[in-house]
Design an enzyme around this catalytic site. Structure first.
Site, PDB file in Angstrom:
ATOM      1  N   LYS A 179       0.966  -1.258   0.013  1.00  0.00           N
ATOM      2  CA  LYS A 179      -0.056  -0.072   0.189  1.00  0.00           C
ATOM      3  C   LYS A 179       1.059   1.130  -0.080  1.00  0.00           C
ATOM      4  O   LYS A 179       1.454   1.597   0.987  1.00  0.00           O
ATOM      5  CB  LYS A 179      -0.937   0.007   1.264  1.00  0.00           C
ATOM      6  CG  LYS A 179      -2.315   0.770   0.912  1.00  0.00           C
ATOM      7  CD  LYS A 179      -2.043   2.172   0.934  1.00  0.00           C
ATOM      8  CE  LYS A 179      -1.854   2.870   2.095  1.00  0.00           C
ATOM      9  NZ  LYS A 179      -1.829   4.288   1.583  1.00  0.00           N
ATOM     10  N   GLU A 255       9.520   1.392  11.155  1.00  0.00           N
ATOM     11  CA  GLU A 255      10.368   2.551  11.004  1.00  0.00           C
ATOM     12  C   GLU A 255       9.667   3.745  10.933  1.00  0.00           C
ATOM     13  O   GLU A 255       8.885   4.205  10.285  1.00  0.00           O
ATOM     14  CB  GLU A 255      11.210   2.408   9.829  1.00  0.00           C
ATOM     15  CG  GLU A 255      12.557   2.704   9.655  1.00  0.00           C
ATOM     16  CD  GLU A 255      12.590   4.152   9.163  1.00  0.00           C
ATOM     17  OE1 GLU A 255      12.504   5.134   9.951  1.00  0.00           O
ATOM     18  OE2 GLU A 255      12.750   4.298   7.945  1.00  0.00           O
ATOM     19  N   CYS A 289      13.512  10.907   7.721  1.00  0.00           N
ATOM     20  CA  CYS A 289      13.240  10.497   9.158  1.00  0.00           C
ATOM     21  C   CYS A 289      14.372  10.599  10.033  1.00  0.00           C
ATOM     22  O   CYS A 289      14.476  10.939  11.246  1.00  0.00           O
ATOM     23  CB  CYS A 289      12.725   8.834   9.393  1.00  0.00           C
ATOM     24  SG  CYS A 289      13.863   7.967   8.394  1.00  0.00           S
ATOM     25  N   GLU A 386       9.097  16.492  15.534  1.00  0.00           N
ATOM     26  CA  GLU A 386       9.744  16.195  14.218  1.00  0.00           C
ATOM     27  C   GLU A 386       9.343  17.138  13.247  1.00  0.00           C
ATOM     28  O   GLU A 386       8.020  17.323  13.226  1.00  0.00           O
ATOM     29  CB  GLU A 386       9.491  14.949  13.973  1.00  0.00           C
ATOM     30  CG  GLU A 386      10.162  14.528  12.589  1.00  0.00           C
ATOM     31  CD  GLU A 386       9.954  12.955  12.032  1.00  0.00           C
ATOM     32  OE1 GLU A 386       8.974  12.423  12.221  1.00  0.00           O
ATOM     33  OE2 GLU A 386      10.717  12.404  11.551  1.00  0.00           O
TER      34      GLU A 386
HETATM   35  P1  ADP Z   1       3.032  10.852   7.059  1.00  0.00           P
HETATM   36  O1  ADP Z   1       2.270  11.700   8.259  1.00  0.00           O
HETATM   37  O2  ADP Z   1       4.213  11.232   6.695  1.00  0.00           O
HETATM   38  O3  ADP Z   1       1.859  11.071   5.672  1.00  0.00           O
HETATM   39  P2  ADP Z   1       1.465   8.649   8.119  1.00  0.00           P
HETATM   40  O4  ADP Z   1       2.236   7.716   8.811  1.00  0.00           O
HETATM   41  O5  ADP Z   1       0.302   9.180   8.088  1.00  0.00           O
HETATM   42  O6  ADP Z   1       2.900   9.535   7.461  1.00  0.00           O
HETATM   43  O7  ADP Z   1       1.438   7.700   6.694  1.00  0.00           O
HETATM   44  C1  ADP Z   1       2.399   6.531   6.238  1.00  0.00           C
HETATM   45  C2  ADP Z   1       1.514   5.553   5.282  1.00  0.00           C
HETATM   46  O8  ADP Z   1       0.868   4.736   6.393  1.00  0.00           O
HETATM   47  C3  ADP Z   1       0.807   5.859   4.285  1.00  0.00           C
HETATM   48  O9  ADP Z   1       0.672   4.907   3.087  1.00  0.00           O
HETATM   49  C4  ADP Z   1      -0.691   6.040   4.870  1.00  0.00           C
HETATM   50  O10 ADP Z   1      -1.548   5.759   3.846  1.00  0.00           O
HETATM   51  C5  ADP Z   1      -0.471   4.778   5.639  1.00  0.00           C
HETATM   52  N1  ADP Z   1      -1.599   4.921   6.979  1.00  0.00           N
HETATM   53  C6  ADP Z   1      -1.945   6.126   7.442  1.00  0.00           C
HETATM   54  N2  ADP Z   1      -2.804   5.981   8.534  1.00  0.00           N
HETATM   55  C7  ADP Z   1      -2.985   4.527   8.467  1.00  0.00           C
HETATM   56  C8  ADP Z   1      -3.856   3.658   9.400  1.00  0.00           C
HETATM   57  N3  ADP Z   1      -4.389   4.102  10.591  1.00  0.00           N
HETATM   58  N4  ADP Z   1      -3.580   2.336   9.070  1.00  0.00           N
HETATM   59  C9  ADP Z   1      -2.667   2.024   7.988  1.00  0.00           C
HETATM   60  N5  ADP Z   1      -2.004   2.801   7.362  1.00  0.00           N
HETATM   61  C10 ADP Z   1      -2.090   4.051   7.543  1.00  0.00           C
END
Ligand code: ADP
Length: 486
Positions: A179, A255, A289, A386
């Site tokens: 994903k 990570e 990161c 961050e």
């Molecule tokens: P950022 O804040 O840098 O966008 P995120 O941690 O929100 O980082 O997102 C990183 C990845 O995790 C993306 O692919 C996002 O779609 C996915 N993601 C965000 N929320 C969830 C969730 N609750 N469960 C699974 N995947 C998620």
């Protein structure tokens, strides 16, 4: 010229398909914020299909499972050949969709192809032990692939993260559902096409674009997914671990973020330390990161260092990331740009001294000037949270003892660096820094051979290195009674 966008659908069972709902979402280029494609938006129904395909591909009698381990390695090498063949196209597409500088994208692709070959060579070296158990027993262990893995990617290094995670899982013999991040859905699809071309059987690699709540949560809550590997925010990392615990005790590798300290001692070579510290926080516009976002400079060289750091930042060339001479591109999207500008305002309000930068560049796209704050203290928000943007925060310290405590005073623990000519200082720092990676007289060293990951809330498990294949394996212990007489 803009790179051609060849794939926008979901990739399931080696086929390009629309989302079951028929929905799509727009994706942009951060250079000017314009829409460059509409991409199929996967949700639970699509994740279910992709997981079924990956599960079928993992069946004991499937083509993938019957493949010799050495043949798996050869397939991975074939994939590396294709990545190298299409490197220029992949680099351009990455830069277009993500805003990454061309040079950085080239670096990532080169590193990724080294990674693929490194892991390809390990595929037939996964082996168990024979164990001298008590009594008349013949005992041994088998290391077997764990099953279907859900790989959830961030937007800051789409190609590198895709390759890193997928390759490790495939080396172990797992099958995957990927994903990608919603901000950067395109390069994952281009890579999926190369898996098909290389000859990977249907269902081994599946890619479902979509959003976190929806595609992401469906994957983390799916009972047939044995493991999740995730790179992203600490906040979502915690949700993923909760989901894993709630459903089927999925294995989890995380990570997450960082607030990494870089320490510059009085005896450091400033000709090396100043540019290295700048690249450590301005590289990829700070969207890494491991950004060196807390720069501790010893009092004897503080003023001189700050002067040179400001000079360096002022001379960074800002521009379109797809032009080869550009040194500083845009943030990934408007939301991230606003977030970073918000931190800069907080820094000013809380009394840090803004010495250069601090503003958006132009009105189109998501550019922010390389920004330098001096006089930063530990309790300021810009020294604690961050930022994920081009903001260098310079703090002052007197002794190594003092800076070690201050450097470790964070919930994060991803990276730490020190510049010094004194080997004792370097070794003491390396020993006591609470971080998964410590760099001495350099910053940012990434190689497939070197384990990477975080202490504390920066993550769980390691990527890279031989050991990172282990979390994609189960250990099975076999004990056989031997006849008493022979
Ligand atoms: P950022 O804040 O840098 O966008 P995120 O941690 O929100 O980082 O997102 C990183 C990845 O995790 C993306 O692919 C996002 O779609 C996915 N993601 C965000 N929320 C969830 C969730 N609750 N469960 C699974 N995947 C998620």
């Amino acid at each position: 010229m803009a790179p051609e966008i060849k794939y926008t659908k979901l990739f399931i069972n080696n086929e390009w398909v629309d989302a079951k709902s028929g929905k799509t979402f727009a994706t942009y280029t951060p250079h000017d914020g314009s829409v460059i494609a509409h991409v199929a938006e996967g949700d639970k129904a699509d994740i279910d299909l992709a997981v079924s395909a990956a599960k079928a591909a993992f069946h004991r009698n499937s083509e993938w499972r019957l493949l010799d381990a050495s043949a798996r390695g050869r397939l991975l090498n074939k994939f590396a050949d294709l990545v190298e063949r299409d490197a220029q196209y992949l680099v351009e597409l990455e830069s277009y969709n993500n805003g990454m500088l061309l040079n950085l994208a080239v670096h990532f692709i080169q590193n990724s192809s080294r990674s693929i070959r490194y892991y390809a060579s390990l595929a037939d070296k996964i082996q168990g032990d024979t164990i001298p158990a008590d009594g008349d027993l013949f005992s041994y262990t088998l290391k077997q692939p764990i099953g279907v893995c859900g790989l959830i990617l961030p937007w800051n290094g789409p190609i590198a993260m895709f390759i890193n995670k997928v390759i490790t899982a495939l080396t172990a013999g797992c099958t995957v559902v990927v994903k990608p991040a919603e901000q950067t859905p395109l390069t994952a699809l281009a890579l999926a096409a190369l898996f098909k071309e290389a000859g990977f059987p249907p269902g081994v690699v599946n890619v479902v674009n979509g959003f976190g709540p929806g595609a992401g949560t469906s994957l983390t809550h799916h009972p047939d997914v044995a493991k999740i590997s995730f790179t992203g925010s600490a906040e979502v990392g915690k949700l993923i671990q909760q989901a894993a615990g709630k459903v089927n005790l999925k294995r989890v590798t995380l990570e997450l973020g960082g607030k990494s300290p870089l320490v510059i001692m009085n005896d450091a070579d400033l000709n090396v330390a100043v540019p290295c510290a700048a690249n450590g926080v301005f590289g990829h516009q700070g969207q890494i990161c491991i950004a060196a976002s807390r720069l501790f400079v010893q009092s004897g060289i503080y003023d001189e260092f700050v002067k040179r750091a400001v000079e360096f930042a002022k001379n960074i060339k800002i521009g379109n990331p797809t032009e080869p001479t550009t040194q500083h591109g845009p943030q990934v999207d408007g939301e991230m740009m606003e977030k970073v500008l918000g931190y800069i305002e907080k820094g000013k309000r809380e009394g840090a001294k803004l010495l250069t930068g601090g503003k958006r560049v132009g009105t189109k796209g998501f550019y922010i000037e390389p920004t330098v704050f001096a006089g930063v203290t530990d309790e300021m928000t810009i020294a604690k949270e961050e930022i994920f943007g081009p903001v260098q925060s310079i703090l002052k310290f007197d002794t190594l003892e003092e800076v070690l405590d201050r450097a470790n005073n964070t919930n994060y623990g991803l990276a730490a660096g020190i510049f010094t000519k004194d080997i004792n200082n370097a070794l003491q720092f390396a020993k006591h820094a609470e971080a998964g990676n410590v760099w001495v007289n350099t910053y940012f060293v990434f190689q497939p051979q070197l384990p990477f990951g975080g202490f504390k809330e920066s993550g769980l498990g390691r990527e890279n290195g031989i050991a990172c294949v282990e979390p994609y394996l189960e250990v099975k212990t076999v004990a056989i009674t031997l006849p008493k007489k022979f």
